[in-house]
Design an enzyme around this catalytic site. Structure first.
Site, PDB file in Angstrom:
ATOM      1  N   SER A 277      82.500   1.284   7.581  1.00  0.00           N
ATOM      2  CA  SER A 277      83.706   1.890   8.163  1.00  0.00           C
ATOM      3  C   SER A 277      83.666   1.869   9.683  1.00  0.00           C
ATOM      4  O   SER A 277      84.693   1.636  10.339  1.00  0.00           O
ATOM      5  CB  SER A 277      83.891   3.321   7.651  1.00  0.00           C
ATOM      6  OG  SER A 277      82.753   4.116   7.921  1.00  0.00           O
ATOM      7  N   HIS A 307      80.046   2.193  -0.207  1.00  0.00           N
ATOM      8  CA  HIS A 307      80.055   2.952   1.040  1.00  0.00           C
ATOM      9  C   HIS A 307      80.480   4.402   0.816  1.00  0.00           C
ATOM     10  O   HIS A 307      79.665   5.310   0.913  1.00  0.00           O
ATOM     11  CB  HIS A 307      80.971   2.262   2.051  1.00  0.00           C
ATOM     12  CG  HIS A 307      80.933   2.838   3.436  1.00  0.00           C
ATOM     13  ND1 HIS A 307      79.920   3.655   3.886  1.00  0.00           N
ATOM     14  CD2 HIS A 307      81.787   2.710   4.491  1.00  0.00           C
ATOM     15  CE1 HIS A 307      80.136   3.998   5.142  1.00  0.00           C
ATOM     16  NE2 HIS A 307      81.272   3.445   5.531  1.00  0.00           N
ATOM     17  N   HIS A 354      67.116   5.714   1.472  1.00  0.00           N
ATOM     18  CA  HIS A 354      67.984   5.381   2.604  1.00  0.00           C
ATOM     19  C   HIS A 354      67.411   4.150   3.286  1.00  0.00           C
ATOM     20  O   HIS A 354      66.196   3.989   3.400  1.00  0.00           O
ATOM     21  CB  HIS A 354      68.068   6.555   3.589  1.00  0.00           C
ATOM     22  CG  HIS A 354      69.164   6.426   4.593  1.00  0.00           C
ATOM     23  ND1 HIS A 354      69.032   5.657   5.725  1.00  0.00           N
ATOM     24  CD2 HIS A 354      70.415   6.946   4.631  1.00  0.00           C
ATOM     25  CE1 HIS A 354      70.149   5.724   6.425  1.00  0.00           C
ATOM     26  NE2 HIS A 354      71.009   6.488   5.784  1.00  0.00           N
ATOM     27  N   ARG A 363      71.089  15.714   7.199  1.00  0.00           N
ATOM     28  CA  ARG A 363      72.414  16.093   6.707  1.00  0.00           C
ATOM     29  C   ARG A 363      72.311  16.735   5.319  1.00  0.00           C
ATOM     30  O   ARG A 363      73.107  17.610   4.964  1.00  0.00           O
ATOM     31  CB  ARG A 363      73.333  14.873   6.681  1.00  0.00           C
ATOM     32  CG  ARG A 363      73.580  14.257   8.049  1.00  0.00           C
ATOM     33  CD  ARG A 363      74.358  12.960   7.947  1.00  0.00           C
ATOM     34  NE  ARG A 363      73.631  11.971   7.165  1.00  0.00           N
ATOM     35  CZ  ARG A 363      74.129  10.801   6.768  1.00  0.00           C
ATOM     36  NH1 ARG A 363      75.381  10.483   7.076  1.00  0.00           N
ATOM     37  NH2 ARG A 363      73.404   9.953   6.067  1.00  0.00           N
ATOM     38  N   ASP A 409      74.438  12.307   0.510  1.00  0.00           N
ATOM     39  CA  ASP A 409      75.318  12.277  -0.658  1.00  0.00           C
ATOM     40  C   ASP A 409      74.749  13.038  -1.844  1.00  0.00           C
ATOM     41  O   ASP A 409      75.473  13.323  -2.793  1.00  0.00           O
ATOM     42  CB  ASP A 409      75.593  10.833  -1.063  1.00  0.00           C
ATOM     43  CG  ASP A 409      76.272  10.061   0.042  1.00  0.00           C
ATOM     44  OD1 ASP A 409      77.321  10.517   0.526  1.00  0.00           O
ATOM     45  OD2 ASP A 409      75.741   9.002   0.454  1.00  0.00           O
TER      46      ASP A 409
END
Length: 472
Positions: A277, A307, A354, A363, A409
């Protein structure tokens, strides 16, 4: 706040001209023009300094190598190639994302929060991304007020969204609305009139501020049309960005959800420039496409399952595990067996691992801390906590994952579910609202620094083989 018909047009008093026609008569919101000393004025002071720094860097280091490019990198989606400049954030393998060199815990500590709140405001994060400076509470309030004043959608965009079938994916509607807003682009009109390159950043700034301001109204309209009764409350000119977004979605009376939106929008805003993005927005913007067209490209990339759909995949996997095990109250050993079952079936455990990070994603950590504070007894959070304690050990034993720790996520879906936002296809729209802060702040700097058209060199497989004297 009383609901009104979703076809209501929000008109905000401004200093600019009247409505214009588009394929017939329709009403648009008048433009807001900031007259207070604020972000744009500070940016105009910083740009000459940054331009001088970039010029000096190119002169001193222009011939230096940033690293080797291998054939594997070319075939592997350019992963790991150092090939673009992104000012807002850098991903550190150990500390996670740094926004203008501040870690997430540092942002939580230093960035202003709302009165009575604890989480950083996205407006404060945007100021930081644009300037590299921590804003004052007053500067943040100026942005909140300015975004509220710029937030109204042209009536033709409202009608466009209202005519979309509810079966059209929310992300398709989101991209459609942003593209349609290009009709309002100040940059596109100024470029056509022949403005000098030194003015590009100013019109990009105005478009970016307008677009960011309108994203909650777009998101709220899509949500209410697709999942609710099609009625949309008005923007509160005295509320912050996240509070208005929560209200538009129908959760404004829930203080916990409002705080979650402040945290969510902040931590999802930016993640270096190489993700789809961000890179898509930057790439399309390098053609001097205006912010609307550029960000629409980024949204289309974000809609891709590799994504922006990761938190949905995590949530679905976790809910499937809960359903197959018959409860959220199960033993660690039972969960460990289920994780091994997933791996042995050839599937991955979503939300873990990751490409860059080599520890738990900060996060994830800040979302976990939020959950411990606001929903410690939530059954699904309990299950997520068990997974956090079990999955890394299983993945380490499995031996095929470089980073066995959870990423962002692995947690966000459970938080949204807790507060009643259960429509999973809408989650990527929230991600898109947040991502606008990061990619549009960089687009302003792209124009200020005169970044050129992006045009990497490509090779065919035949050419690569010839380079190394291999027969075809």
């Amino acid at each position: 706040m009383a609901s009104v018909s979703i076809r209501r047009v929000l008109l905000v008093p401004t200093t600019s001209g009247s409505a214009r026609a588009f394929s017939g008569a329709f009403t648009v919101a008048k433009r807001f023009k900031s007259t207070s000393q604020g972000l744009k004025e500070r940016l105009s002071e910083l740009i000459p300094e940054k331009q001088a720094q970039v010029k000096a860097t190119k002169q001193e280091l222009g011939k230096k190598s940033l690293g080797e490019v291998t054939v594997d990198m070319a075939y592997g989606g350019m992963r790991g190639i150092k090939g673009m400049i992104w000012e807002g954030s850098v991903l550190d393998p150990e500390e996670g994302i740094r926004f203008r060199n501040l870690t997430i815990p540092e942002c939580q500590k230093q960035l202003p929060s709302a009165e009575g709140g604890e989480e950083p405001l996205p407006e404060a994060l945007f100021w930081l991304l644009v300037t590299g400076e921590v804003p004052t509470a007053e500067q943040v309030k100026l942005i909140s007020s300015e975004w509220a004043a710029r937030s109204a959608l042209p009536s033709f965009v409202e009608e466009l969204l209202d005519r979309c079938p509810s079966t059209l994916h929310p992300m398709s509607q989101f991209s459609l609305a942003v593209t349609a807003l290009q009709h309002e682009s100040q940059f596109a009109k100024a470029y056509q009139s022949g403005i000098p390159k030194t003015k590009y950043w100013e019109y990009t700034y105005e478009d970016s501020m307008d677009l960011i301001a309108k994203l909650p109204n777009i998101a709220g309209r899509i949500y209410r049309n697709v999942y609710k009764d099609g009625k949309l409350p008005a923007i509160n000119p005295n509320a912050d960005y996240s509070a208005n977004l929560a209200t538009l979605l129908g959760f404004g009376d829930n203080a916990g959800f409002v705080e979650l939106m402040r945290l969510y929008l902040t931590i999802h805003s930016d993640h270096e420039g190489g993700n789809v993005s961000a890179h898509a927005t930057h790439l399309v913007g390098s053609a001097l496409s205006d912010p609307y067209l550029s960000f629409a490209a980024g949204l289309n990339g974000l809609a891709g399952p590799l994504h922006g759909l990761a938190n949905q995949e995590v949530l679905r996997w976790t809910m499937k595990m809960r359903d197959e095990l018959g409860s959220t109250d199960v033993s660690d050993e039972t969960i460990r067996d289920y994780v091994w079952k997933t791996l042995k079936s050839g599937q991955v455990v979503p939300g873990y691992g990751h490409a860059v990070l080599r520890k738990t994603d900060p996060r994830y950590t800040c979302q976990r801390e939020f959950a411990l504070k606001h929903l410690p007894t939530d059954p699904m959070f309990k299950l997520v906590s068990q997974l956090y304690n079990i999955v890394p050990g299983v993945l380490t034993e499995h031996g095929k994952t470089k980073n066995p720790w959870p990423n962002v996520d692995a947690h966000s879906g459970v938080l949204l579910q807790h507060y009643g936002l259960v429509e999973q296809d809408f989650y990527t729209v929230l991600f898109g609202v947040s991502r606008g802060l990061g990619v549009l702040s960089q687009l302003i700097w792209d124009r200020a620094l005169g970044m050129p058209l992006e045009r990497p060199k490509s090779l065919s497989t035949e050419h690569v083989r010839k380079m190394f004297n291999l027969k075809n």
